[in-house]
Design a protein around this motif. Structure first.
Motif, PDB file in Angstrom:
ATOM      1  N   CYS A 299       0.870  -1.177   0.000  1.00 31.31           N
ATOM      2  CA  CYS A 299       0.000   0.000   0.000  1.00 31.31           C
ATOM      3  C   CYS A 299       0.903   1.221   0.000  1.00 31.31           C
ATOM      4  N   CYS A 300       0.860   1.955  -1.079  1.00 30.15           N
ATOM      5  CA  CYS A 300       1.756   3.098  -1.231  1.00 30.15           C
ATOM      6  C   CYS A 300       1.047   4.372  -0.736  1.00 30.15           C
ATOM      7  N   VAL A 301       1.601   4.978   0.293  1.00 31.62           N
ATOM      8  CA  VAL A 301       1.037   6.215   0.832  1.00 31.62           C
ATOM      9  C   VAL A 301       1.894   7.353   0.293  1.00 31.62           C
ATOM     10  N   SER A 302       1.374   8.070  -0.677  1.00 37.64           N
ATOM     11  CA  SER A 302       2.224   9.024  -1.398  1.00 37.64           C
ATOM     12  C   SER A 302       1.384   9.935  -2.271  1.00 37.64           C
ATOM     13  N   SER A 303       1.981  11.045  -2.676  1.00 32.06           N
ATOM     14  CA  SER A 303       1.331  11.866  -3.703  1.00 32.06           C
ATOM     15  C   SER A 303       1.700  11.333  -5.085  1.00 32.06           C
ATOM     16  N   TYR A 304       2.606  10.374  -5.131  1.00 29.10           N
ATOM     17  CA  TYR A 304       3.041   9.769  -6.389  1.00 29.10           C
ATOM     18  C   TYR A 304       2.181   8.528  -6.653  1.00 29.10           C
ATOM     19  N   MET A 305       1.654   8.421  -7.849  1.00 29.96           N
ATOM     20  CA  MET A 305       0.840   7.242  -8.196  1.00 29.96           C
ATOM     21  C   MET A 305       1.761   6.140  -8.697  1.00 29.96           C
ATOM     22  N   TYR A 306       2.113   5.263  -7.832  1.00 29.20           N
ATOM     23  CA  TYR A 306       3.029   4.184  -8.208  1.00 29.20           C
ATOM     24  C   TYR A 306       2.199   3.031  -8.750  1.00 29.20           C
ATOM     25  N   ASP A 307       2.265   2.830 -10.067  1.00 24.34           N
ATOM     26  CA  ASP A 307       1.275   1.930 -10.675  1.00 24.34           C
ATOM     27  C   ASP A 307       1.480   0.455 -10.332  1.00 24.34           C
ATOM     28  N   LYS A 308       2.640   0.119  -9.774  1.00 25.72           N
ATOM     29  CA  LYS A 308       2.818  -1.305  -9.450  1.00 25.72           C
ATOM     30  C   LYS A 308       2.353  -1.665  -8.037  1.00 25.72           C
ATOM     31  N   ALA A 309       1.921  -0.669  -7.268  1.00 24.92           N
ATOM     32  CA  ALA A 309       1.454  -0.967  -5.911  1.00 24.92           C
ATOM     33  C   ALA A 309       0.102  -1.677  -5.972  1.00 24.92           C
ATOM     34  N   ASP A 310      -0.200  -2.466  -4.956  1.00 25.81           N
ATOM     35  CA  ASP A 310      -1.498  -3.142  -4.905  1.00 25.81           C
ATOM     36  C   ASP A 310      -2.590  -2.168  -4.504  1.00 25.81           C
ATOM     37  N   ASP A 311      -2.247  -1.259  -3.611  1.00 28.48           N
ATOM     38  CA  ASP A 311      -3.213  -0.269  -3.131  1.00 28.48           C
ATOM     39  C   ASP A 311      -2.521   1.079  -2.989  1.00 28.48           C
ATOM     40  N   PHE A 312      -3.336   2.123  -2.957  1.00 27.40           N
ATOM     41  CA  PHE A 312      -2.786   3.474  -2.788  1.00 27.40           C
ATOM     42  C   PHE A 312      -3.588   4.231  -1.756  1.00 27.40           C
ATOM     43  N   ILE A 313      -2.900   5.075  -1.033  1.00 25.53           N
ATOM     44  CA  ILE A 313      -3.601   6.210  -0.427  1.00 25.53           C
ATOM     45  C   ILE A 313      -2.940   7.411  -1.088  1.00 25.53           C
ATOM     46  N   VAL A 314      -3.683   8.057  -1.954  1.00 24.95           N
ATOM     47  CA  VAL A 314      -3.075   9.144  -2.742  1.00 24.95           C
ATOM     48  C   VAL A 314      -3.233  10.469  -2.001  1.00 24.95           C
ATOM     49  N   LEU A 315      -2.121  11.115  -1.774  1.00 21.53           N
ATOM     50  CA  LEU A 315      -2.106  12.366  -1.006  1.00 21.53           C
ATOM     51  C   LEU A 315      -1.991  13.553  -1.959  1.00 21.53           C
ATOM     52  N   PRO A 316      -2.456  14.719  -1.527  1.00 20.62           N
ATOM     53  CA  PRO A 316      -2.250  15.909  -2.364  1.00 20.62           C
ATOM     54  C   PRO A 316      -0.756  16.200  -2.525  1.00 20.62           C
ATOM     55  N   LYS A 317      -0.382  16.715  -3.680  1.00 19.64           N
ATOM     56  CA  LYS A 317       1.032  17.055  -3.905  1.00 19.64           C
ATOM     57  C   LYS A 317       1.418  18.236  -3.032  1.00 19.64           C
ATOM     58  N   CYS A 318       2.635  18.228  -2.558  1.00 18.22           N
ATOM     59  CA  CYS A 318       3.155  19.422  -1.869  1.00 18.22           C
ATOM     60  C   CYS A 318       4.661  19.468  -2.057  1.00 18.22           C
ATOM     61  N   ASN A 319       5.248  20.617  -1.684  1.00 16.65           N
ATOM     62  CA  ASN A 319       6.635  20.818  -2.093  1.00 16.65           C
ATOM     63  C   ASN A 319       7.642  20.760  -0.942  1.00 16.65           C
ATOM     64  N   HIS A 320       7.251  20.191   0.190  1.00 13.52           N
ATOM     65  CA  HIS A 320       8.187  20.095   1.311  1.00 13.52           C
ATOM     66  C   HIS A 320       7.932  18.766   2.026  1.00 13.52           C
ATOM     67  N   TYR A 321       9.023  18.088   2.365  1.00  8.96           N
ATOM     68  CA  TYR A 321       8.844  16.759   2.964  1.00  8.96           C
ATOM     69  C   TYR A 321       8.092  16.800   4.291  1.00  8.96           C
ATOM     70  N   MET A 322       8.176  17.910   5.028  1.00  2.00           N
ATOM     71  CA  MET A 322       7.455  17.940   6.308  1.00  2.00           C
ATOM     72  C   MET A 322       5.944  18.087   6.099  1.00  2.00           C
ATOM     73  N   LEU A 323       5.546  18.662   4.971  1.00  2.00           N
ATOM     74  CA  LEU A 323       4.099  18.695   4.686  1.00  2.00           C
ATOM     75  C   LEU A 323       3.625  17.283   4.329  1.00  2.00           C
ATOM     76  N   GLU A 324       4.463  16.571   3.585  1.00  2.00           N
ATOM     77  CA  GLU A 324       4.126  15.163   3.305  1.00  2.00           C
ATOM     78  C   GLU A 324       4.049  14.377   4.619  1.00  2.00           C
ATOM     79  N   PHE A 325       4.946  14.703   5.537  1.00  2.00           N
ATOM     80  CA  PHE A 325       4.962  14.025   6.835  1.00  2.00           C
ATOM     81  C   PHE A 325       3.582  14.149   7.499  1.00  2.00           C
ATOM     82  N   TYR A 326       3.054  15.359   7.526  1.00  2.00           N
ATOM     83  CA  TYR A 326       1.761  15.561   8.189  1.00  2.00           C
ATOM     84  C   TYR A 326       0.622  14.893   7.409  1.00  2.00           C
ATOM     85  N   GLU A 327       0.695  14.910   6.098  1.00  2.00           N
ATOM     86  CA  GLU A 327      -0.341  14.215   5.314  1.00  2.00           C
ATOM     87  C   GLU A 327      -0.312  12.710   5.588  1.00  2.00           C
TER      88      GLU A 327
END
Ligand code: F6R
Length: 359
Positions: free
Chosen positions: A298-326
């Motif tokens: 299960c890929c938790v990311s703003s990146y759509m990794y097409d080989k993952a079985d499942d996704f939780i797709v997050l909004p894109k952002c430009n700083h790793y700490m914002l991704e951290f909170y998402e």
């Protein structure tokens, strides 16, 4: 007073954006970070920060050790309080001892703080409860403003601890002049974005509900991430095991080959915290290795990794700490939804107490 939420934990997850805004208020200024509660010369003569905590607070500490070194260029080490107490640590007076505790009453953290004081170290604490034992004992303290946390599984306290620690790393960076004006401005701007990205998105919550239906049958879970996403992986795994009673482990993504990948099979669910802003390729290839050994990913990311079985797709952002909170909110919701599907008492998990005041 659950105000329509099913559990206090759910209410507290939804409150995070507001309590984060409170925690930042009056501290993130246009020109830098200010802490009214800190003496200007707290960091005089300090060349290392030793952070000490238990459980979720330890994960917040571990997250900040990346920030202290990266942003403030100050050495930092992190100790689990129950280990620190008995390891006969070598303590020198150029070290600031920083205790982190939601309750301010955790026995091991309190005793560790006493040891540091006895060794003559300057002490600082980050707590959520004013006038708690740890606050009273430390030379200085900064309060998180999470409000009362009722759910035994900590959520909003963690969110605010990380925010205070990030602000503190910028505060030290100002003192040490380790960031130029543009870098500092970028960090301040990003911090102000944190409450926004922490608002719960319906689509993500719904997605975790759908995933929970299948994931409750998991035999085991790996949470993997690199850099700050490694402590977040530890925290995601802790949340899941506390309330679902399923076996979950957090790992640095790069450690898989050194043993844990032997467990990979379709019944092993890997929750991969994949940042687009930090170590993307490295983490992606660790995730691919697990996928190639048939772990369900299960890929938790703003990146759509097409080989993952499942996704939780997050909004894109430009700083790793914002991704951290998402990612933090996504993994909290996933743990909670799995526990709800298992009909567990999310707020009062078995064998656990909110405050651990005995050793
Ligand atoms: C996990 C959790 C515990 C606490 C730990 C320390 O959800 O809540 O792991 O983080 O017992 O407690 P405090 O922060 O009060 O010292």
């Amino acid at each position: 007073q659950k105000e329509g939420y099913r559990f206090f934990m759910e209410k507290e997850i939804y409150e995070q954006a507001d309590v984060l805004a409170d925690t930042l208020r009056g501290r993130v200024l246009d020109t830098g970070i200010e802490f009214d509660e800190l003496d200007e010369n707290l960091f005089d003569g300090i060349s290392e920060i030793k952070l000490c905590a238990c459980g979720t607070s330890y994960h917040a500490a571990l997250t900040s050790s990346y920030l202290f070194e990266r942003l403030a260029k100050i050495k930092s080490s992190v100790e689990i309080a129950s280990e620190f107490r008995y390891k006969e640590p070598l303590l020198t007076k150029d070290t600031l001892f920083l205790a982190i505790s939601q309750s301010g009453e955790t026995a091991d953290t309190l005793e560790a703080l006493k040891m540091a004081k006895q060794a003559g170290l300057k002490t600082l604490s980050i707590c959520n409860v004013d006038n708690s034992s740890i606050v009273r004992l430390s030379d200085a303290s900064i309060l998180t403003r999470a409000g009362i946390e009722k759910g035994v599984a900590s959520t909003k306290a963690f969110a605010t601890q990380v925010a205070v620690l990030w602000m503190l790393s910028l505060y030290v960076a100002q003192f040490k002049k380790s960031l130029d004006t543009k870098e500092l401005q970028n960090e301040l701007h990003t911090l102000r974005e944190v409450p926004n990205v922490t608002v719960i998105k319906d689509a993500i919550h719904e997605k975790t509900k759908r995933l929970a239906k299948r994931y409750l049958h998991g035999h085991g879970f790996f949470f993997i991430g690199r850099d700050v996403f490694y402590p977040l992986a530890l925290e995601g795994a802790l949340k899941l095991k506390e309330i679902s009673y399923l076996h979950a482990e957090g790992y640095p993504a790069g450690e898989m080959k050194h043993g844990p990948i032997a467990l990979a099979d379709p019944e092993l669910f890997t929750i991969a915290l994949l940042s687009e802003n930090l170590l993307f390729e490295k983490t992606k290839s660790n995730m691919e290795e697990l996928g190639a050994r048939d772990s369900t990913i299960c890929c938790v990311s703003s990146y759509m990794y097409d080989k993952a079985d499942d996704f939780i797709v997050l909004p894109k952002c430009n700083h790793y700490m914002l991704e951290f909170y998402e990612m933090m909110t996504a993994t909290q919701l996933l743990a909670m939804e799995i526990a709800i599907k298992l009909e567990n008492d999310v707020d009062m998990p078995r064998n656990l107490a909110k405050s651990v005041t005995v050793e």
